[in-house]
Design a protein around this motif. Sequence first.
Motif, PDB file in Angstrom:
ATOM      1  N   PHE A   4      -1.718   3.679   2.737  1.00  0.00           N
ATOM      2  CA  PHE A   4      -1.508   2.437   1.999  1.00  0.00           C
ATOM      3  C   PHE A   4      -2.017   1.215   2.769  1.00  0.00           C
ATOM      4  O   PHE A   4      -2.341   0.187   2.166  1.00  0.00           O
ATOM      5  CB  PHE A   4      -0.021   2.261   1.655  1.00  0.00           C
ATOM      6  CG  PHE A   4       0.487   3.287   0.697  1.00  0.00           C
ATOM      7  CD1 PHE A   4       0.415   3.091  -0.674  1.00  0.00           C
ATOM      8  CD2 PHE A   4       1.026   4.483   1.157  1.00  0.00           C
ATOM      9  CE1 PHE A   4       0.873   4.044  -1.561  1.00  0.00           C
ATOM     10  CE2 PHE A   4       1.477   5.446   0.273  1.00  0.00           C
ATOM     11  CZ  PHE A   4       1.403   5.231  -1.087  1.00  0.00           C
ATOM     12  N   LEU A   5      -2.103   1.332   4.082  1.00  0.00           N
ATOM     13  CA  LEU A   5      -2.578   0.211   4.887  1.00  0.00           C
ATOM     14  C   LEU A   5      -4.045  -0.107   4.606  1.00  0.00           C
ATOM     15  O   LEU A   5      -4.504  -1.217   4.882  1.00  0.00           O
ATOM     16  CB  LEU A   5      -2.378   0.510   6.377  1.00  0.00           C
ATOM     17  CG  LEU A   5      -0.940   0.841   6.817  1.00  0.00           C
ATOM     18  CD1 LEU A   5      -0.877   0.974   8.325  1.00  0.00           C
ATOM     19  CD2 LEU A   5       0.052  -0.216   6.337  1.00  0.00           C
ATOM     20  N   TRP A  37       0.333  -3.431  -0.080  1.00  0.00           N
ATOM     21  CA  TRP A  37      -0.284  -2.595   0.953  1.00  0.00           C
ATOM     22  C   TRP A  37       0.737  -1.994   1.923  1.00  0.00           C
ATOM     23  O   TRP A  37       0.349  -1.349   2.901  1.00  0.00           O
ATOM     24  CB  TRP A  37      -1.340  -3.386   1.740  1.00  0.00           C
ATOM     25  CG  TRP A  37      -0.825  -4.578   2.489  1.00  0.00           C
ATOM     26  CD1 TRP A  37      -0.644  -5.840   2.011  1.00  0.00           C
ATOM     27  CD2 TRP A  37      -0.443  -4.627   3.871  1.00  0.00           C
ATOM     28  NE1 TRP A  37      -0.169  -6.670   2.993  1.00  0.00           N
ATOM     29  CE2 TRP A  37      -0.042  -5.955   4.151  1.00  0.00           C
ATOM     30  CE3 TRP A  37      -0.403  -3.692   4.904  1.00  0.00           C
ATOM     31  CZ2 TRP A  37       0.401  -6.360   5.400  1.00  0.00           C
ATOM     32  CZ3 TRP A  37       0.045  -4.091   6.155  1.00  0.00           C
ATOM     33  CH2 TRP A  37       0.440  -5.408   6.396  1.00  0.00           C
ATOM     34  N   SER A  38       2.003  -2.175   1.633  1.00  0.00           N
ATOM     35  CA  SER A  38       3.059  -1.605   2.464  1.00  0.00           C
ATOM     36  C   SER A  38       3.866  -0.603   1.652  1.00  0.00           C
ATOM     37  O   SER A  38       4.249  -0.897   0.516  1.00  0.00           O
ATOM     38  CB  SER A  38       3.994  -2.710   2.974  1.00  0.00           C
ATOM     39  OG  SER A  38       5.152  -2.155   3.561  1.00  0.00           O
ATOM     40  N   PRO A  39       4.139   0.580   2.173  1.00  0.00           N
ATOM     41  CA  PRO A  39       4.879   1.602   1.411  1.00  0.00           C
ATOM     42  C   PRO A  39       6.250   1.151   0.937  1.00  0.00           C
ATOM     43  O   PRO A  39       6.762   1.679  -0.047  1.00  0.00           O
ATOM     44  CB  PRO A  39       5.005   2.762   2.407  1.00  0.00           C
ATOM     45  CG  PRO A  39       3.834   2.602   3.311  1.00  0.00           C
ATOM     46  CD  PRO A  39       3.646   1.117   3.454  1.00  0.00           C
ATOM     47  N   ILE A  58       5.495 -11.577   5.306  1.00  0.00           N
ATOM     48  CA  ILE A  58       6.899 -11.152   5.403  1.00  0.00           C
ATOM     49  C   ILE A  58       7.203 -10.052   4.393  1.00  0.00           C
ATOM     50  O   ILE A  58       7.950  -9.115   4.689  1.00  0.00           O
ATOM     51  CB  ILE A  58       7.851 -12.355   5.191  1.00  0.00           C
ATOM     52  CG1 ILE A  58       7.739 -13.334   6.366  1.00  0.00           C
ATOM     53  CG2 ILE A  58       9.294 -11.888   5.039  1.00  0.00           C
ATOM     54  CD1 ILE A  58       8.544 -14.607   6.175  1.00  0.00           C
ATOM     55  N   SER A  59       6.621 -10.137   3.199  1.00  0.00           N
ATOM     56  CA  SER A  59       6.959  -9.192   2.125  1.00  0.00           C
ATOM     57  C   SER A  59       6.701  -7.728   2.469  1.00  0.00           C
ATOM     58  O   SER A  59       7.452  -6.854   2.008  1.00  0.00           O
ATOM     59  CB  SER A  59       6.210  -9.560   0.834  1.00  0.00           C
ATOM     60  OG  SER A  59       4.821  -9.523   1.027  1.00  0.00           O
ATOM     61  N   PRO A  60       5.685  -7.370   3.278  1.00  0.00           N
ATOM     62  CA  PRO A  60       5.513  -5.955   3.606  1.00  0.00           C
ATOM     63  C   PRO A  60       6.669  -5.364   4.397  1.00  0.00           C
ATOM     64  O   PRO A  60       6.901  -4.150   4.351  1.00  0.00           O
ATOM     65  CB  PRO A  60       4.220  -5.931   4.439  1.00  0.00           C
ATOM     66  CG  PRO A  60       3.493  -7.167   4.056  1.00  0.00           C
ATOM     67  CD  PRO A  60       4.569  -8.172   3.789  1.00  0.00           C
TER      68      PRO A  60
END
Length: 455
Positions: free
Chosen positions: A214-215, A192-194, A147-149
């Motif tokens: 970033f992925l 790993w998410s901008p 969820i955090s990304p």
Amino acid sequence: MFKIFGILALLLSNVAYATNLGEPDLTNTWVGIISLFIFVVGYYVIANEEKYEIDKSVPALFVGIFTFLLIAIYFVTNNLDIKLVHEEAENVILEIAEIFFFLFVAMTYIESLLHMGVFDRLKYNLVSKGYSYRKLFWLTGLLSFFISPFADNLTTALILSTVLFTIEREKKEFLVPGAINIVVAANAGGAWSPFGDITTLMVWTSGKGNFLDFLYLFPSSILGYLATAFLLSLAVPKTKPIFDNEVEVPQMKEGAKTIIFLGAVTIIMAVISHQVLDFPAMWGMMFGLVLLKAYSFKLQKKFGKSHFDVFQSMAKIENNTLMFFFGILSAVGALYFLGWLTLASVVYEPSYLGPIYSNIAVGFLSAIVDNVPVMSAILKANPNMDLSNWLLVTLTAGIGGSLISFGSAAGVGVMGKLKGIYTFSSHMKYAWMILVGYFISVGIWYFQFEMLKIY
């Protein structure tokens, strides 16, 4: 291990040389030395919150406010340009406001969902299925990671720690590892998410990498997290929460599903606000608060004021958490202005540490201080690094905050939700497990980026 800490010490010893042109270097003045001493003492009191029985917001506020007053006194007594202090204070206030109001709205939504019975129903659904504490541990952790990304690490940690606490309120052998699991997962997922973490966002908006770059950090993030989660799970009991089959099924209040929908819309608006409109993310969050207030008015007209009042939700917010952020961000802002947090680009040169060892050490530094000013200092120093190393420092700054309970916004938020249960000391008992995951993440990065050249 000793080499990494040696590198960290060298980084700290060189920060005084990295001040940009036009910025004062006050590290060797009385105000610089006293401010650093006050920060260290304040940090010690914060870390020993249980021992001294003082809320962490008190020393944080004192350090942040008092150090800026000392700086102002130094400038006035030495006939320096006080406008520099004024401008820095305004920058700090702006940074605090963006985080403060983002938190404020997120916490309001969480309290609103609690009032509407959403988490009680979720708890019932989870426990009634007969899941053990260990399965619930993995479920909440994986939800946090994925969820955090899309939301952000702080909001994700706040929501899932609330779920954790509704499942069990007393069994610390489940709550403490579960809370750490959520924090580690939220920070790893945001790396790993901008827009999953503010430091990742800073690197992306600075043009150090494209969105898709970033992925490539996904393998490092998830494998490091899974290693830590596995070790933590061994401390979680295999027993099941007590469930009374005769208990009445909790029902959500009328309008609860709409509030869930508005919460999702608020997160989307925060992303659009920043990514598309180039506004602070809190602007979209505040728009979501407007929607919640309007819907609260509608529910009151239909069911009465006692059904749902958004202002009652605001009154239940953990204000000590907000005050802690105000104080700690003021403190690190003061240290940055004095020159203590500015990392010298020279340490990134091959003749000194080089980018890889320097970036690994950044993870430890971000846990001790705060990853936002550390990343800001690195971006201002602008060392000569390729894409792979900019992604490495993004990774280490993000996951390094998990090493200490208040090393990240997610950790501080969960400390506020599980006050007296998830603390600095309880976190440090499992810190070695997090450290294992940290080095596994770095190892995966090295194998993927340096050996296989996959990025």
